[in-house]
Enzyme design. Structure first.
Site, PDB file in Angstrom:
ATOM      1  N   ARG A 235       0.973   0.569   0.389  1.00 29.95           N
ATOM      2  CA  ARG A 235      -0.355   0.833  -0.138  1.00 29.95           C
ATOM      3  C   ARG A 235      -0.537   0.068  -1.437  1.00 29.95           C
ATOM      4  NH1 ARG A 235      -1.805   2.048   4.025  1.00 29.95           N
ATOM      5  NH2 ARG A 235      -2.938   3.877   4.785  1.00 29.95           N
ATOM      6  N   GLU A 264      -9.732  -3.046  -1.694  1.00 27.43           N
ATOM      7  CA  GLU A 264      -9.851  -3.894  -0.508  1.00 27.43           C
ATOM      8  C   GLU A 264     -11.292  -3.844   0.000  1.00 27.43           C
ATOM      9  OE1 GLU A 264      -6.936  -2.565   2.333  1.00 27.43           O
ATOM     10  OE2 GLU A 264      -5.255  -2.890   0.968  1.00 27.43           O
ATOM     11  N   HIS A 283      -4.368  -6.597   5.080  1.00 29.33           N
ATOM     12  CA  HIS A 283      -3.980  -5.255   5.547  1.00 29.33           C
ATOM     13  C   HIS A 283      -3.759  -5.247   7.070  1.00 29.33           C
ATOM     14  CE1 HIS A 283      -4.285  -0.787   4.217  1.00 29.33           C
ATOM     15  NE2 HIS A 283      -3.452  -0.901   5.234  1.00 29.33           N
TER      16      HIS A 283
END
Length: 316
Positions: A235, A264, A283
């Site tokens: 994360r 993000e 991601h």
């Protein structure tokens, strides 16, 4: 019963829900319209989400009929889990469904950092033939340090051992009899600093919690080898981005592979984008076709179990 899905789910997961005869409302753009989401969640028994839908007190209050929330993934930092539990809402997640995909991403980063075939290919296509520049190195005999020793770290370690790497790790919640140590052979160390100091590659595998925010910070970078690479697939926020940028700029470490960020999508002016030795991906570590089928099917099955009054093995 009615199920609302506010983010992307693979068709195989929808098929599971449809075979059960539930009324399904699927809108993968709903997460972008908070007022509409809050209005629709009032009428449903289950909500299925990914990492963008913020399941906070406001949403839980609106979803007065909710019995279960399904998380298409393993991170829970966008869900107020304890608040959901107090309201009698169960939270289920895709336990281990994307672990193999993440483990393969980590090994790809390790191999790429030592010997980038993409760089060599690009160089040749520009008309050069510089064998010395692209000699690279072996990962055999190198040390991989794992920060956190859960299921993903276990799978990373198995693959790293196959390449002849030494694997060390730190996790205060793991004992010498847990399988990642006793069966997989990860050598546990008594402190995070010990792992950081001896590792050529450092891969992060812990959840984002108040205790792990900026776990890898300026002090951590001071401990690392100058040739070390940091890999973060967990994360954003666990690796302090500002401190990392300074460490990269000063040549304190060799580089980083980053799949997750504090905010993000990444801002186009983010300072880490200016460094060629920082590889950035959007991601995607856990995103493969295989993992997304598993994730979608597993969460769909576990949500239906809860709605049918059956126990789920994936309840948080």
């Amino acid at each position: 019963m009615k199920i609302l899905i506010s983010e992307v789910i693979w068709q195989e997961g929808l098929d599971v829900l449809e075979r059960q005869g539930y009324e399904i409302e699927y809108d993968d753009q709903l997460v972008q319209d908070r007022p509409k989401l809050l209005a629709k969640v009032k009428e449903v028994d289950a909500l299925i989400i990914r990492n963008l839908t913020q399941v906070d007190e406001e949403l839980l209050q609106a979803g007065s009929k909710l019995k279960v929330i399904g998380r298409l993934g393993v991170g829970l930092d966008n869900i107020e889990v304890e608040a959901a539990k107090k309201k009698g809402i169960q939270v289920v997640y895709a336990k281990n469904a994307n672990a193999t995909s993440v483990a393969e991403y980590v090994m790809s980063a390790v191999l790429s950092s030592n010997r980038s075939l993409d760089d060599a290919n690009e160089d040749v296509r520009k008309g050069r033939w510089d064998r010395k520049m692209h000699t690279g190195g072996e990962v055999y005999g190198k040390t991989l340090g794992l920060v956190g020793l859960g299921e993903i770290a276990h799978r990373v370690a198995k693959r790293a051992h196959a390449f002849g790497m030494d694997v060390v790790g730190f996790d205060p919640f793991i004992t010498e009899y847990d399988h990642v140590v006793a069966e997989t052979g990860v050598k546990t160390k008594s402190s995070l600093d010990e792992v950081l100091a001896m590792s050529d590659f450092i891969s992060v595998h812990v959840p984002l919690t108040p205790s792990t925010v900026s776990l890898i910070d300026s002090e951590a970078f001071q401990v690392m080898k100058s040739k070390a690479y940091v890999i973060n697939t967990s994360r954003g926020g666990i690796v302090n981005e500002s401190d990392l940028e300074k460490a990269i700029s000063k040549g304190r470490i060799a580089g980083a592979y980053l799949d997750v960020f504090e905010v993000e999508p990444l801002d186009k002016d983010h300072p880490l984008l200016s460094h060629s030795n920082v590889v950035i991906t959007p991601h995607i570590a856990g995103l493969t076709e295989e993992s997304q089928v598993r994730t979608s099917v597993l969460v769909a099955k576990e949500v239906t179990k809860v709605l049918n009054g059956l126990p789920s093995l994936c309840v948080v």
